[in-house]
Design a protein around this motif. Structure first.
Motif, short mmCIF file in Angstrom:
data_model
loop_
_atom_site.label_atom_id
_atom_site.label_comp_id
_atom_site.label_asym_id
_atom_site.label_seq_id
_atom_site.Cartn_x
_atom_site.Cartn_y
_atom_site.Cartn_z
N ALA A 50 31.93 16.11 -24.39
CA ALA A 50 33.10 15.72 -25.18
C ALA A 50 34.34 16.47 -24.72
O ALA A 50 35.43 15.90 -24.62
CB ALA A 50 32.85 15.98 -26.66
N GLY A 51 34.18 17.74 -24.40
CA GLY A 51 35.32 18.55 -23.96
C GLY A 51 35.84 18.16 -22.59
O GLY A 51 36.97 18.48 -22.23
N THR A 52 35.03 17.45 -21.82
CA THR A 52 35.41 17.05 -20.47
C THR A 52 36.15 15.72 -20.45
O THR A 52 36.84 15.41 -19.49
CB THR A 52 34.15 16.97 -19.58
N ILE A 53 36.04 14.93 -21.51
CA ILE A 53 36.74 13.64 -21.56
C ILE A 53 38.23 13.91 -21.49
O ILE A 53 38.76 14.75 -22.22
CB ILE A 53 36.40 12.86 -22.85
N THR A 54 38.90 13.20 -20.62
CA THR A 54 40.33 13.39 -20.46
C THR A 54 40.97 12.06 -20.05
O THR A 54 40.32 11.03 -20.02
CB THR A 54 40.63 14.50 -19.41
N TYR A 55 42.26 12.11 -19.75
CA TYR A 55 42.96 10.91 -19.32
C TYR A 55 43.91 11.29 -18.17
O TYR A 55 44.25 12.46 -18.00
CB TYR A 55 43.76 10.29 -20.47
N VAL A 56 44.29 10.29 -17.43
CA VAL A 56 45.24 10.46 -16.34
C VAL A 56 46.22 9.30 -16.41
O VAL A 56 45.80 8.15 -16.57
CB VAL A 56 44.52 10.45 -14.97
N VAL A 57 47.50 9.60 -16.32
CA VAL A 57 48.51 8.55 -16.19
C VAL A 57 48.75 8.36 -14.71
O VAL A 57 49.09 9.29 -14.00
CB VAL A 57 49.82 8.92 -16.92
N GLU A 58 48.52 7.15 -14.26
CA GLU A 58 48.54 6.88 -12.82
C GLU A 58 49.56 5.81 -12.48
O GLU A 58 49.72 4.83 -13.20
CB GLU A 58 47.13 6.40 -12.43
N ASP A 59 50.29 6.04 -11.39
CA ASP A 59 51.22 5.00 -10.88
C ASP A 59 50.42 3.95 -10.16
O ASP A 59 49.46 4.25 -9.49
CB ASP A 59 52.23 5.61 -9.92
#
Length: 195
Positions: free
Chosen positions: A186-195
Motif C-alpha cells: 500500500a505504501g508503494t502505490i504512487t502516481y506519475v504525471v506524464e507528458d
C-alpha cells in the motif's frame, strides 16, 4: 430585433484563448500504480510482481520438496501440521509433492478507481476551471487528481479486498486482511504525471 456586436483586440483575444486552450489541452496523463524499481519484499520478490499477481490473480506451479510436520511439542499435541524450513522442527511428517497454488484476483487498483470514477470526474471538472482561469497549471491539477486516486487505492486495501485470506495465510501472517502484511504494498502505490 437585430443585434450588433463588435469585438476589439482580436489578436489579444486570440492569444488569450490559445493560452487557455494550451493550459486545458496539455497532453499529460496520470498513471497510478507500482512503478518499476518499487523495491522488494522481505523474501526478495519485486513488489511490482506481487502487485501484478494480486491485481490480476495468478497460478504458481510449485515443484514440491517443502517439509511439513510438527515444529514443536505444542504443535504435536494440538495436531497442528505446519511447513518447516529445511525440515527443522520436532518431527517431519513428509515432503510436499509438485502442486499448483491458485492466487485469486484482488484488484487494489482497477476496482477502487472504477468505484470512485465519479469522484475523480468531479475533482477533474472543478480543477479544470482553476486551470482555465490560470490559478493552477494542468500539471498541478493532475497532481491533485493523482493524490486522490492513490488515496482511494490505499483505502481499499485498508478496508479489505475480497476474497478473504485462506486460513493458512491468516496463520502465517497473523492477519485476516488480504494484501496487508507490513503495509509495504500500500505504501508503494504512487502516481506519475506524464507528458
Amino acid at each position: 430585433m437585430k443585434l450588433n456586436a463588435e469585438v476589439r483586440g482580436g489578436n489579444k483575444i486570440a492569444q488569450k484563448l490559445q493560452q487557455i486552450q494550451d493550459r486545458v489541452m496539455a497532453k499529460r496523463r496520470v498513471l497510478v500504480g507500482l512503478p518499476a524499481g518499487s523495491g522488494n519484499s522481505e523474501d526478495g520478490t519485486p513488489l511490482v510482481v506481487i502487485g501484478a499477481v494480486n491485481e490480476f490473480g495468478g497460478t504458481i506451479r510449485h515443484p514440491g520438496g517443502t517439509s511439513y510436520g510438527y515444529r514443536n511439542e505444542k504443535d504435536a499435541v494440538a495436531g497442528k501440521v505446519r511447513f518447516m524450513k529445511g525440515g527443522e522442527g520436532l518431527m517431519q511428517l513428509g515432503v510436499t509433492g509438485p502442486h499448483t497454488i491458485n492466487i485469486p484476483e484482488r484488484s487494489f487498483l482497477r476496482v477502487p478507481l472504477r468505484q470512485n470514477q465519479d469522484n475523480i470526474k468531479k475533482a477533474f471538472r472543478s480543477l479544470t476551471g482553476a486551470v482555465t482561469r490560470g490559478e493552477i497549471t494542468a500539471f498541478q491539477m493532475l497532481d491533485a487528481i493523482g493524490e486522490k486516486a492513490v488515496g482511494y487505492c490505499r483505502e481499499a486495501i485498508k478496508a479489505g479486498i475480497e476474497p478473504a485470506n485462506a486460513p493458512s495465510t491468516v496463520r502465517q501472517k497473523g492477519s485476516s486482511t488480504p494484501l496487508i502484511n507490513h503495509g509495504t504494498l500500500a505504501g508503494t502505490i504512487t502516481y506519475v504525471v506524464e507528458d
